[in-house]
Scaffold this motif. Sequence first.
Motif, PDB file in Angstrom:
ATOM      1  N   MET A  93       0.846  -1.198   0.000  1.00  0.00           N
ATOM      2  CA  MET A  93       0.000   0.000   0.000  1.00  0.00           C
ATOM      3  C   MET A  93       0.879   1.245   0.000  1.00  0.00           C
ATOM      4  SD  MET A  93      -2.765  -1.142   2.934  1.00  0.00           S
ATOM      5  CE  MET A  93      -3.710   0.399   2.811  1.00  0.00           C
ATOM      6  N   PRO A  94       0.385   2.356  -0.545  1.00  0.00           N
ATOM      7  CA  PRO A  94       1.157   3.605  -0.483  1.00  0.00           C
ATOM      8  C   PRO A  94       1.255   4.095   0.961  1.00  0.00           C
ATOM      9  CG  PRO A  94      -1.041   4.011  -1.358  1.00  0.00           C
ATOM     10  CD  PRO A  94      -0.890   2.524  -1.282  1.00  0.00           C
ATOM     11  N   GLU A  95       2.395   4.690   1.304  1.00  0.00           N
ATOM     12  CA  GLU A  95       2.562   5.208   2.652  1.00  0.00           C
ATOM     13  C   GLU A  95       1.768   6.504   2.821  1.00  0.00           C
ATOM     14  OE1 GLU A  95       6.642   5.639   3.704  1.00  0.00           O
ATOM     15  OE2 GLU A  95       7.122   3.509   3.396  1.00  0.00           O
ATOM     16  N   PRO A  96       0.980   6.635   3.899  1.00  0.00           N
ATOM     17  CA  PRO A  96       0.237   7.877   4.139  1.00  0.00           C
ATOM     18  C   PRO A  96       1.198   9.044   4.364  1.00  0.00           C
ATOM     19  CG  PRO A  96      -0.551   6.088   5.549  1.00  0.00           C
ATOM     20  CD  PRO A  96       0.734   5.627   4.944  1.00  0.00           C
ATOM     21  N   ILE A  97       0.712  10.250   4.086  1.00  0.00           N
ATOM     22  CA  ILE A  97       1.540  11.434   4.326  1.00  0.00           C
ATOM     23  C   ILE A  97       0.841  12.417   5.254  1.00  0.00           C
ATOM     24  CG2 ILE A  97       2.789  11.240   2.136  1.00  0.00           C
ATOM     25  CD1 ILE A  97       0.925  13.423   1.017  1.00  0.00           C
ATOM     26  N   SER A  98      -0.272  11.987   5.851  1.00  0.00           N
ATOM     27  CA  SER A  98      -0.998  12.848   6.774  1.00  0.00           C
ATOM     28  C   SER A  98      -1.821  11.977   7.714  1.00  0.00           C
ATOM     29  CB  SER A  98      -1.930  13.805   6.018  1.00  0.00           C
ATOM     30  OG  SER A  98      -2.974  13.076   5.386  1.00  0.00           O
ATOM     31  N   VAL A  99      -2.331  12.580   8.781  1.00  0.00           N
ATOM     32  CA  VAL A  99      -3.204  11.860   9.705  1.00  0.00           C
ATOM     33  C   VAL A  99      -4.463  11.404   8.981  1.00  0.00           C
ATOM     34  CG1 VAL A  99      -4.524  12.013  11.848  1.00  0.00           C
ATOM     35  CG2 VAL A  99      -2.315  13.166  11.670  1.00  0.00           C
ATOM     36  N   GLU A 100      -5.007  12.271   8.135  1.00  0.00           N
ATOM     37  CA  GLU A 100      -6.226  11.945   7.401  1.00  0.00           C
ATOM     38  C   GLU A 100      -6.015  10.738   6.481  1.00  0.00           C
ATOM     39  OE1 GLU A 100      -6.370  15.908   9.013  1.00  0.00           O
ATOM     40  OE2 GLU A 100      -4.886  14.952   7.708  1.00  0.00           O
ATOM     41  N   GLU A 101      -4.871  10.703   5.790  1.00  0.00           N
ATOM     42  CA  GLU A 101      -4.585   9.569   4.922  1.00  0.00           C
ATOM     43  C   GLU A 101      -4.354   8.298   5.735  1.00  0.00           C
ATOM     44  OE1 GLU A 101      -1.642   9.973   1.933  1.00  0.00           O
ATOM     45  OE2 GLU A 101      -2.550  11.746   1.014  1.00  0.00           O
ATOM     46  N   THR A 102      -3.789   8.451   6.935  1.00  0.00           N
ATOM     47  CA  THR A 102      -3.585   7.298   7.811  1.00  0.00           C
ATOM     48  C   THR A 102      -4.922   6.696   8.222  1.00  0.00           C
ATOM     49  OG1 THR A 102      -1.550   8.290   8.681  1.00  0.00           O
ATOM     50  CG2 THR A 102      -2.530   6.496   9.959  1.00  0.00           C
ATOM     51  N   VAL A 103      -5.867   7.555   8.589  1.00  0.00           N
ATOM     52  CA  VAL A 103      -7.205   7.090   8.975  1.00  0.00           C
ATOM     53  C   VAL A 103      -7.857   6.348   7.807  1.00  0.00           C
ATOM     54  CG1 VAL A 103      -9.536   7.856   9.551  1.00  0.00           C
ATOM     55  CG2 VAL A 103      -7.571   8.830  10.749  1.00  0.00           C
ATOM     56  N   ALA A 104      -7.719   6.884   6.607  1.00  0.00           N
ATOM     57  CA  ALA A 104      -8.302   6.239   5.427  1.00  0.00           C
ATOM     58  C   ALA A 104      -7.649   4.881   5.167  1.00  0.00           C
ATOM     59  CB  ALA A 104      -8.144   7.143   4.206  1.00  0.00           C
ATOM     60  N   ALA A 105      -6.348   4.809   5.341  1.00  0.00           N
ATOM     61  CA  ALA A 105      -5.624   3.556   5.106  1.00  0.00           C
ATOM     62  C   ALA A 105      -6.012   2.496   6.136  1.00  0.00           C
ATOM     63  CB  ALA A 105      -4.120   3.807   5.136  1.00  0.00           C
ATOM     64  N   VAL A 106      -6.133   2.900   7.401  1.00  0.00           N
ATOM     65  CA  VAL A 106      -6.533   1.962   8.453  1.00  0.00           C
ATOM     66  C   VAL A 106      -7.961   1.474   8.201  1.00  0.00           C
ATOM     67  CG1 VAL A 106      -7.036   1.731  10.927  1.00  0.00           C
ATOM     68  CG2 VAL A 106      -4.955   2.900  10.176  1.00  0.00           C
ATOM     69  N   THR A 107      -8.816   2.369   7.753  1.00  0.00           N
ATOM     70  CA  THR A 107     -10.192   1.992   7.416  1.00  0.00           C
ATOM     71  C   THR A 107     -10.215   0.935   6.323  1.00  0.00           C
ATOM     72  OG1 THR A 107     -10.999   4.211   8.012  1.00  0.00           O
ATOM     73  CG2 THR A 107     -12.418   2.858   6.614  1.00  0.00           C
ATOM     74  N   LYS A 108      -9.366   1.117   5.305  1.00  0.00           N
ATOM     75  CA  LYS A 108      -9.283   0.141   4.211  1.00  0.00           C
ATOM     76  C   LYS A 108      -8.781  -1.204   4.730  1.00  0.00           C
ATOM     77  CE  LYS A 108      -9.102  -1.014  -0.257  1.00  0.00           C
ATOM     78  NZ  LYS A 108      -8.522  -2.369  -0.186  1.00  0.00           N
ATOM     79  N   LEU A 109      -7.764  -1.187   5.590  1.00  0.00           N
ATOM     80  CA  LEU A 109      -7.248  -2.430   6.167  1.00  0.00           C
ATOM     81  C   LEU A 109      -8.328  -3.127   6.986  1.00  0.00           C
ATOM     82  CD1 LEU A 109      -3.708  -1.209   7.270  1.00  0.00           C
ATOM     83  CD2 LEU A 109      -4.169  -2.993   5.580  1.00  0.00           C
ATOM     84  N   LYS A 110      -9.118  -2.348   7.721  1.00  0.00           N
ATOM     85  CA  LYS A 110     -10.204  -2.921   8.527  1.00  0.00           C
ATOM     86  C   LYS A 110     -11.238  -3.583   7.624  1.00  0.00           C
ATOM     87  CE  LYS A 110     -13.950  -1.669  11.689  1.00  0.00           C
ATOM     88  NZ  LYS A 110     -14.683  -0.559  12.347  1.00  0.00           N
ATOM     89  N   GLU A 111     -11.626  -2.890   6.554  1.00  0.00           N
ATOM     90  CA  GLU A 111     -12.625  -3.437   5.632  1.00  0.00           C
ATOM     91  C   GLU A 111     -12.138  -4.734   4.992  1.00  0.00           C
ATOM     92  OE1 GLU A 111     -13.123  -0.180   2.995  1.00  0.00           O
ATOM     93  OE2 GLU A 111     -14.543   0.906   4.288  1.00  0.00           O
TER      94      GLU A 111
END
Length: 544
Positions: A200-218
Amino acid sequence: MEMHFATMWEQISEVVPDQPVLINGDNIKTWREYDDRAARLASALTEHGLAAGAKIGLYIYNSNEYQEAQYAIFKISACPINVNYRYQEDELVYLLDNSDSEALIYHACFADRIEAIKSRLPDIKLYIQIDDDSAEALLEGSLDYETLIAQHDPMPRIERSSDETYMLYTGGTTGMPKGVMYNMGEFCNGMFMGYTLAGMPEPISVEETVAAVTKLKEDKNNPVTLVCCPLMHGTGVWLGSMVPMLMGGTVVTIHNHKLDAHELWQAVQTHKVKNIVIVGDAFARPMLDALDEAKEAGNPYDISSVASMQSSGVMWTTEVKQGLLEHHDMMLVDALGATEGSMGKSVMMRGMEANTAKFIINDTTKVFSEDGRLIAPGSGEIGLVANGGFCPIGYYKDPEKSAATFKVIDGARYSFPGDYATVETDGTITLLGRGSMSINTMGEKVYPEEVEEAIKTHTDIYDCLVVGVKDPKFNERITALVSYSKGGSVSEDDLIDHVKQRLSSYKKPKNVFFVDKVQRAINGKADYKWAKARAVELYTNLTA
């Protein structure tokens, strides 16, 4: 929002509130509980006068409490100070004084040691004791960890700065412990490496981190990581804890304070661990032995969940990696790095072999000669490995060592941890070892790790360390301390011949001493102080 561990973990706790984040034996904490308990402890810290910028020592074994306490410290914008639990009184006093620690959180089993040094630590205003199975009573003047959490409401969330300083103490190979300082925001960015391994692409912000964690959860793909090595060291707390937490993952630790490879594999099987973090052969060899033993007994461990094993800081030999891959196909990631920075990696899987101590370097990693020239690939010239890009600020309260380690070359800032290497024709590097441990024999410089690697390719050898012993003829005699593998019996002469077939003759050991066990630090790193003293003792007895 700011790039800060506390801020990101607060946001992640809202995405995966009911998923486990901490597992230690039967003690399991969800993300909701983790955030709540850390916030309550943060309230207790502020009530006792701890504020932003304060340094707070963590004198704690691998446990859920270590990570809760670290999170609480981050929440108040303070700095956790990792305390080596093998330190004796004078070393503890030095570390806590040098770091300007104002509070200390410790396991009850260390109460006697704390009581012995309290009078020498006038700047520490708060002691918090964590109950354990030692049956130690609460030390007078200390507060109970669980009572503090129960008595305080959660601290409200606050804004923090990405420019805060995060620090980790490193003992290094020589000298007293040094605090390596990082910019908080830059360091957080550096801990997103887990996303790369997950494709996965590395997040560059808190907002992108939240989105990435959400995707991993799904996708039901949040990592479950077993950290085998101590959280008090960089490999353990960074790769084993911070990296998976930034992915909304779970961190599994073992209650046993000693290495029990069977217990580790049992935890893998029980918790369906996906990633395992170790420190080189010191962990990998016993773990391979445990897999072999279980298979021979007709009761092999189910390790089908494991996607990767990661190591950093100590040699991880090809032979041991091959043995692990015979049991299960997974990605074996051998990182080249130190507390002062990451420099490269070696990846091995079935069908994709990697040579011991040979690494693909990061784009920002260079190898320089001592006069500042770039080492040409294929030249055979030895140089110092330098980490560019993500680089520490410096050593805490030590401008002299900072200037020697962190340098600007052609406008770029580099960290020089002290590792020497050659650059191969294909651009990879072959790591030789730390210059501070090099052996001067007949005017030639020999790196212990290079000789150790050659010795450990012999199937009869389980572990070894190589040191120099003062000698009037050679200046220093290359001396090896080795332990046998089960059933091993190779002689001293045959083992020396084995090394001669792999290295230049001047690099072969002059003496090999067989010992019951090669002593290493709890994190698996070489105990060269012990090796030197033992080698001198054995050589003196031999020549008496």
